[in-house]
Write an enzyme that holds these catalytic residues in place. Structure first.
Site, PDB file in Angstrom:
ATOM      1  N   LYS A  59       0.800  -1.253   0.084  1.00 11.79           N
ATOM      2  CA  LYS A  59       0.074   0.197  -0.092  1.00 11.79           C
ATOM      3  C   LYS A  59       0.947   1.229   0.169  1.00 11.79           C
ATOM      4  O   LYS A  59       0.872   2.324  -0.771  1.00 11.79           O
ATOM      5  CB  LYS A  59      -0.961  -0.097   1.006  1.00 11.79           C
ATOM      6  CG  LYS A  59      -2.001  -0.998   1.040  1.00 11.79           C
ATOM      7  CD  LYS A  59      -2.860  -1.167   2.619  1.00 11.79           C
ATOM      8  CE  LYS A  59      -3.761  -2.386   2.127  1.00 11.79           C
ATOM      9  NZ  LYS A  59      -4.617  -2.746   3.439  1.00 11.79           N
ATOM     10  N   GLN A 103      -4.601  -1.478   9.970  1.00 14.68           N
ATOM     11  CA  GLN A 103      -4.345  -2.968   9.013  1.00 14.68           C
ATOM     12  C   GLN A 103      -4.912  -4.069  10.272  1.00 14.68           C
ATOM     13  O   GLN A 103      -4.221  -4.175  11.260  1.00 14.68           O
ATOM     14  CB  GLN A 103      -2.847  -3.198   8.620  1.00 14.68           C
ATOM     15  CG  GLN A 103      -2.762  -4.428   8.075  1.00 14.68           C
ATOM     16  CD  GLN A 103      -3.351  -4.520   6.583  1.00 14.68           C
ATOM     17  OE1 GLN A 103      -3.298  -3.665   5.969  1.00 14.68           O
ATOM     18  NE2 GLN A 103      -4.080  -5.947   6.337  1.00 14.68           N
ATOM     19  N   ASP A 126     -10.740   2.656   4.125  1.00  9.89           N
ATOM     20  CA  ASP A 126     -10.942   1.345   4.043  1.00  9.89           C
ATOM     21  C   ASP A 126     -12.361   1.114   3.962  1.00  9.89           C
ATOM     22  O   ASP A 126     -12.815   0.042   3.552  1.00  9.89           O
ATOM     23  CB  ASP A 126     -10.446   0.340   5.201  1.00  9.89           C
ATOM     24  CG  ASP A 126      -9.166  -0.369   4.876  1.00  9.89           C
ATOM     25  OD1 ASP A 126      -8.805  -0.415   3.838  1.00  9.89           O
ATOM     26  OD2 ASP A 126      -8.644  -0.564   5.826  1.00  9.89           O
TER      27      ASP A 126
END
Ligand code: NAP
Length: 302
Positions: A59, A103, A126
């Protein structure tokens, strides 16, 4: 694997994700030409899980590729929930950060739902915050979860007909199965599917999956979907990415999808490989969400 990448019916998520990144990079150039700073994505990584390390590294690298700023905040897995929530609060309040991710998975002593709910919805790139999920269900502008929106975008860009098709989604998680089933049922040209959502309690699963024009497998069980479960000509989207030991790989592992590719690929009209299918799209959509957060495209900037 070389032959897989030239097969005409393969859905090349890697190339599609590259195309999206080129578009994003062009948008960043336009943005900075007007005197604005580049979008800035931050990532919180707790602990040393190999998979999570790889995902976060990819990412951050992707941010560099499109001209974003990126910040990686690392913490040991003994960080307390209160300290992690304080870090989330600091990113929420930092005007230099447009969006951030925490994460997953988090260590067991931390309530992931609590952490997700602490993220400001307009920085929740997200798309896991209940506000964004709720707005998605209501058909309002939202930061959409990256993997589900990546699946919809991938099929649209690959010219796969969805309207009126029967899509069977296997798996009902909050991050993949449930949101993709909602998105695919939306009254949109890139969706309009009739959706059946299956899970571990579904009876006659194979029989139901065999009725699908489009199969989305998101369960995390390597090679679960076998040839006997697939109608000839079906489109097969494999979300699964399970690490399995592989002595032939330098890393010592390879990624396995939820579909038995060798058996199913000859039957399918189109199929995603693992890796190189859905995975790269997830990162591309995370970048797109960050651009939307930075430009106030979903939640207008104050
Ligand atoms: P998850 O939270 O573990 O959910 C798995 C789902 O599969 C659950 O709904 C479960 O049903 C269902 N399931 C498990 N075994 C089943 C069975 N035998 N028959 C029918 N349904 C079954 O997993 P997830 O987070 O959604 O991830 C799924 C897979 O996608 C994993 O391999 C993950 O690594 C991968 N993934 C990939 C990406 C990407 O970018 N490529 C992104 C996210 C996830 P119940 O609800 O009944 O337990």
């Amino acid at each position: 694997m070389a032959d897989i990448h030239v097969a005409p019916h393969l859905i090349d998520g890697k190339q599609t994700a590259e195309d999206i990144k080129v578009e994003i990079a062009a948008a960043v150039v336009k943005l900075t030409a007007t005197g604005q700073r580049p979008p800035h994505l931050a990532a919180i990584l707790v602990g040393h899980d190999g998979g999570s390390e790889t995902y976060v590294r990819n990412k951050v690298l992707a941010c560099e590729r499109v001209g974003y700023d990126s910040t990686l905040l690392r913490f040991e897995d003994d960080i307390t929930e209160a300290d992690l929530l304080a870090q989330v609060g600091a990113l929420n309040d930092d005007p230099a950060i447009d969006g951030f991710i925490v994460q997953l998975p988090l260590p067991k002593h931390i309530d992931a739902e609590k952490v997700i709910e602490a993220i400001r919805p307009d920085k929740d790139v997200d798309g896991f915050h209940p506000m964004n999920l709720g707005r998605m269900v209501a058909g309002l502008p939202a930061l959409l979860p990256a993997t589900p929106s990546g699946i919809v975008e991938l099929m649209a860009r690959q010219g796969i007909k969805t309207s009126g098709q029967h899509c069977v989604v296997i798996g009902r998680s909050n991050i993949v199965g449930t949101p993709v089933s909602i998105l695919l049922a939306k009254n949109l040209e890139t969706a309009n599917c009739t959706v059946t959502l299956c899970h571990s309690r579904t009876k006659n699963l194979a029989e139901i999956v065999r009725q699908a024009d489009i199969i989305v497998a998101a369960i995390g069980r390597p090679e679960f979907v076998t040839a006997d479960m697939v109608k000839p000509g079906a489109v097969v989207i494999d979300v699964g990415t399970t690490r399995v030991t592989d002595a032939n790989k330098k890393s010592g592992f390879s990624l396995k999808g939820d579909v038995n590719f060798a058996e199913v690929a000859p039957l399918a009209s189109r199929i995603t490989p693992v890796p190189g299918g859905v995975g790269p799209m997830t990162i591309a959509m995370l970048l797109l969400n960050t651009l939307r957060a930075a430009t106030g495209a979903v939640y207008p900037k104050a």
